[in-house]
Design a protein around this motif. Sequence first.
Motif, PDB file in Angstrom:
ATOM      1  N   ASN A 133       0.798  -1.225   0.000  1.00  0.00           N
ATOM      2  CA  ASN A 133       0.000   0.000   0.000  1.00  0.00           C
ATOM      3  C   ASN A 133       0.832   1.277   0.000  1.00  0.00           C
ATOM      4  O   ASN A 133       0.304   2.356  -0.233  1.00  0.00           O
ATOM      5  N   ARG A 134       2.113   1.174   0.308  1.00  0.00           N
ATOM      6  CA  ARG A 134       3.045   2.282   0.211  1.00  0.00           C
ATOM      7  C   ARG A 134       2.584   3.519   0.986  1.00  0.00           C
ATOM      8  O   ARG A 134       2.755   4.653   0.536  1.00  0.00           O
ATOM      9  N   GLY A 135       1.957   3.301   2.149  1.00  0.00           N
ATOM     10  CA  GLY A 135       1.565   4.403   3.002  1.00  0.00           C
ATOM     11  C   GLY A 135       0.379   5.199   2.499  1.00  0.00           C
ATOM     12  O   GLY A 135       0.079   6.272   3.030  1.00  0.00           O
ATOM     13  N   ARG A 136      -0.331   4.694   1.511  1.00  0.00           N
ATOM     14  CA  ARG A 136      -1.454   5.424   0.934  1.00  0.00           C
ATOM     15  C   ARG A 136      -2.756   4.630   1.131  1.00  0.00           C
ATOM     16  O   ARG A 136      -2.750   3.527   1.631  1.00  0.00           O
ATOM     17  N   SER A 137      -3.834   5.214   0.702  1.00  0.00           N
ATOM     18  CA  SER A 137      -5.142   4.564   0.853  1.00  0.00           C
ATOM     19  C   SER A 137      -5.379   3.615  -0.317  1.00  0.00           C
ATOM     20  O   SER A 137      -6.280   3.819  -1.145  1.00  0.00           O
ATOM     21  N   TYR A 138      -4.532   2.585  -0.395  1.00  0.00           N
ATOM     22  CA  TYR A 138      -4.605   1.633  -1.503  1.00  0.00           C
ATOM     23  C   TYR A 138      -5.219   0.300  -1.091  1.00  0.00           C
ATOM     24  O   TYR A 138      -5.190  -0.658  -1.868  1.00  0.00           O
ATOM     25  N   ARG A 139      -5.750   0.196   0.117  1.00  0.00           N
ATOM     26  CA  ARG A 139      -6.289  -1.088   0.557  1.00  0.00           C
ATOM     27  C   ARG A 139      -7.552  -1.467  -0.202  1.00  0.00           C
ATOM     28  O   ARG A 139      -7.834  -2.643  -0.384  1.00  0.00           O
ATOM     29  N   ASP A 140      -8.322  -0.469  -0.595  1.00  0.00           N
ATOM     30  CA  ASP A 140      -9.574  -0.713  -1.319  1.00  0.00           C
ATOM     31  C   ASP A 140      -9.530   0.012  -2.652  1.00  0.00           C
ATOM     32  O   ASP A 140      -9.299   1.216  -2.708  1.00  0.00           O
ATOM     33  N   ASN A 141      -9.776  -0.729  -3.722  1.00  0.00           N
ATOM     34  CA  ASN A 141      -9.683  -0.164  -5.068  1.00  0.00           C
ATOM     35  C   ASN A 141     -10.931  -0.507  -5.874  1.00  0.00           C
ATOM     36  O   ASN A 141     -11.358  -1.660  -5.918  1.00  0.00           O
ATOM     37  N   VAL A 142     -11.502   0.506  -6.514  1.00  0.00           N
ATOM     38  CA  VAL A 142     -12.628   0.334  -7.423  1.00  0.00           C
ATOM     39  C   VAL A 142     -12.238   0.953  -8.761  1.00  0.00           C
ATOM     40  O   VAL A 142     -11.693   2.058  -8.797  1.00  0.00           O
ATOM     41  N   TRP A 143     -12.490   0.249  -9.847  1.00  0.00           N
ATOM     42  CA  TRP A 143     -12.117   0.789 -11.145  1.00  0.00           C
ATOM     43  C   TRP A 143     -13.066   0.298 -12.223  1.00  0.00           C
ATOM     44  O   TRP A 143     -13.805  -0.678 -12.049  1.00  0.00           O
ATOM     45  N   PHE A 144     -13.033   0.995 -13.359  1.00  0.00           N
ATOM     46  CA  PHE A 144     -13.883   0.684 -14.502  1.00  0.00           C
ATOM     47  C   PHE A 144     -13.030   0.098 -15.626  1.00  0.00           C
ATOM     48  O   PHE A 144     -11.908   0.535 -15.858  1.00  0.00           O
ATOM     49  N   ASN A 145     -13.600  -0.874 -16.314  1.00  0.00           N
ATOM     50  CA  ASN A 145     -12.878  -1.561 -17.384  1.00  0.00           C
ATOM     51  C   ASN A 145     -13.758  -1.689 -18.617  1.00  0.00           C
ATOM     52  O   ASN A 145     -14.981  -1.656 -18.529  1.00  0.00           O
TER      53      ASN A 145
END
Length: 280
Positions: A261-273
């Motif tokens: 996560n590199r100290g960021r809010s990367y634990r939860d990810n939502v994206w469009f494909n």
Amino acid sequence: MRRLWCVFGGSVWVVVAVLVMLWVGVSCGCCGYEWQEGRRKGGISVGFVSKNVTRGWRGRGNALSVRYGSVVRSMSVKERRVDFCCEVDVGVDLESMRDDEILLGCNFIYYATLEGMVVDVGGMIFRNAESSSSLQKGLWGNRVWSYGFYVGTVMENVIFRPSLYCIYRSYTDEIILEGRGQYEMNLLPLGLRDFVLRFSGELGYDRTGKPYGLPYASSLGRRGYWYYGAAICLIYKLSSGEASVGVAYEGNAAEKYSWVNRGRSYRDNVWFNAFLNFSF
């Protein structure tokens, strides 16, 4: 990549209008059965993702991928079929236009003695060029080639089509164990010819001994972490392929300041494909 769908009342056209903005994102990544399934002799896929997320780990932003695979040879073994397949997968980060990854793979797909069970075994060669921040960019001045292999099984005739894969990648000294379930609903009874709704879920464990290809250090956090995900999409069946749009979610249970996560809010990810697949 198949998904489970539910439609709860309301206008069918309202549902379609909403779902046309969505796509699937939970991917196996390197397993031959994923692209070979349903193809006659081969296929090509072009896809776009608004976030480049794999196994709960977020890379950069917009990415474009092109994948080609073909069945080189099919043979019978004790009245069962074995397909020997090869594939090329190229991914490009659209933000930097520099970070990329190339995968060359060969796969043996065995339609096993137990009816409806498929055994998928394969090996890959990678060219790794992704970086997680400007601090690491210099590390990929020379492209790094590495290898990997996997073994997995898929139960085709069981509800939710469960699968279990074990994957190894030498570049990151990474061992992955991933289970998935998936389901699809044909929308023909609702008057929508050639439309399919899909949903999938995954749960996996990733143990990485060399994050970013570097020797492990305790400051990077724990070597292993759990990840999980779900995806939903609307698919339109073409005469020789399919077009898909949808949305996906992946999260991880790693520490915030770990390499994942590199100290960021990367634990939860939502994206469009969005994907366009053709078979031949």
